[in-house]
Scaffold this motif. Sequence first.
Motif, mmCIF file in Angstrom:
data_model
loop_
_atom_site.group_PDB
_atom_site.id
_atom_site.type_symbol
_atom_site.label_atom_id
_atom_site.label_comp_id
_atom_site.label_asym_id
_atom_site.label_seq_id
_atom_site.Cartn_x
_atom_site.Cartn_y
_atom_site.Cartn_z
ATOM 1 N N ASN A 51 0.832 -1.209 0.000
ATOM 2 C CA ASN A 51 0.000 0.000 0.000
ATOM 3 C C ASN A 51 0.864 1.256 0.000
ATOM 4 O O ASN A 51 0.565 2.220 -0.706
ATOM 5 N N ASP A 52 1.930 1.264 0.808
ATOM 6 C CA ASP A 52 2.822 2.418 0.851
ATOM 7 C C ASP A 52 3.478 2.655 -0.504
ATOM 8 O O ASP A 52 3.637 3.802 -0.927
ATOM 9 N N GLU A 53 3.850 1.595 -1.190
ATOM 10 C CA GLU A 53 4.460 1.741 -2.507
ATOM 11 C C GLU A 53 3.462 2.263 -3.537
ATOM 12 O O GLU A 53 3.817 3.062 -4.407
ATOM 13 N N LEU A 54 2.211 1.827 -3.434
ATOM 14 C CA LEU A 54 1.175 2.362 -4.325
ATOM 15 C C LEU A 54 0.998 3.862 -4.108
ATOM 16 O O LEU A 54 0.852 4.632 -5.062
ATOM 17 N N THR A 55 1.060 4.283 -2.855
ATOM 18 C CA THR A 55 0.985 5.718 -2.537
ATOM 19 C C THR A 55 2.189 6.445 -3.115
ATOM 20 O O THR A 55 2.048 7.532 -3.689
ATOM 21 N N SER A 56 3.369 5.850 -3.002
ATOM 22 C CA SER A 56 4.588 6.458 -3.555
ATOM 23 C C SER A 56 4.505 6.575 -5.075
ATOM 24 O O SER A 56 4.897 7.596 -5.651
ATOM 25 N N ILE A 57 4.018 5.535 -5.721
ATOM 26 C CA ILE A 57 3.864 5.566 -7.182
ATOM 27 C C ILE A 57 2.975 6.735 -7.575
ATOM 28 O O ILE A 57 3.299 7.511 -8.479
ATOM 29 N N ASP A 58 1.861 6.875 -6.881
ATOM 30 C CA ASP A 58 0.931 7.949 -7.186
ATOM 31 C C ASP A 58 1.594 9.314 -7.004
ATOM 32 O O ASP A 58 1.464 10.188 -7.866
ATOM 33 N N SER A 59 2.329 9.497 -5.930
ATOM 34 C CA SER A 59 3.008 10.776 -5.671
ATOM 35 C C SER A 59 4.046 11.085 -6.742
ATOM 36 O O SER A 59 4.127 12.219 -7.229
ATOM 37 N N LEU A 146 9.039 5.030 -16.159
ATOM 38 C CA LEU A 146 9.660 4.055 -15.262
ATOM 39 C C LEU A 146 9.917 4.750 -13.933
ATOM 40 O O LEU A 146 10.663 5.734 -13.869
ATOM 41 N N ILE A 147 9.287 4.251 -12.886
ATOM 42 C CA ILE A 147 9.435 4.821 -11.545
ATOM 43 C C ILE A 147 10.349 3.920 -10.731
ATOM 44 O O ILE A 147 10.145 2.707 -10.667
ATOM 45 N N ASN A 148 11.363 4.523 -10.121
ATOM 46 C CA ASN A 148 12.264 3.796 -9.234
ATOM 47 C C ASN A 148 11.815 4.087 -7.805
ATOM 48 O O ASN A 148 11.992 5.204 -7.304
ATOM 49 N N LEU A 149 11.202 3.102 -7.170
ATOM 50 C CA LEU A 149 10.703 3.282 -5.805
ATOM 51 C C LEU A 149 11.836 3.366 -4.789
ATOM 52 O O LEU A 149 11.708 4.056 -3.781
ATOM 53 N N THR A 150 12.926 2.683 -5.058
ATOM 54 C CA THR A 150 14.058 2.706 -4.134
ATOM 55 C C THR A 150 14.633 4.115 -4.025
ATOM 56 O O THR A 150 14.974 4.570 -2.934
#
Length: 167
Positions: A51-59, A146-150
């Motif tokens: 869920n936190d990563e989905l929020t990060s992707i959106d941001s 391409l989103i880098n979450l790290t």
Amino acid sequence: MKKILTIIAVIASLYSNGQTKFDNQKIAILKYTKDFGWPFSENDKPATLSNDELTSIDSILIRCVNEYNPKSEKQYNEVLQVCKQCDYKLEDFVIELKNYKRQYVPIINADGEKEVWVNCFCKANHNWKKEIIIHVGGQSCYFNVLINLTRASYDSFHINDEGDVQH
């Protein structure tokens, strides 16, 4: 009866704890396979999203679009100056995320970083939740990034029929 409802609510909350929640009418999370080819490499491995990563992707996606739209609006105004009789609309140039369906393909790259290829489109076929949508043309109706979450960053933002915008 209240005891039964309380038990059901507790069980439901335990069951949903840790489950990824997202708008499945707008977002499909596709599992990476080696068959996907571009934009992935043979060293990529499938990943999951929290869920936190989905929020990060959106941001990050919002930041990406917010950086793109002013440049595109400027281009729109320049085109109208040159071609006053043209029937262009601002919405043909800028991205309004609420109008797009999205496909997320999460991977772990060769450096061990979690990345998500985000594919966005305003027109979709019936298989968009299962198959990657690739479309030639369509301008801002189709874009991917391409989103880098790290690293909380993005790269290779691409609008169809335009060059890549590197960030």
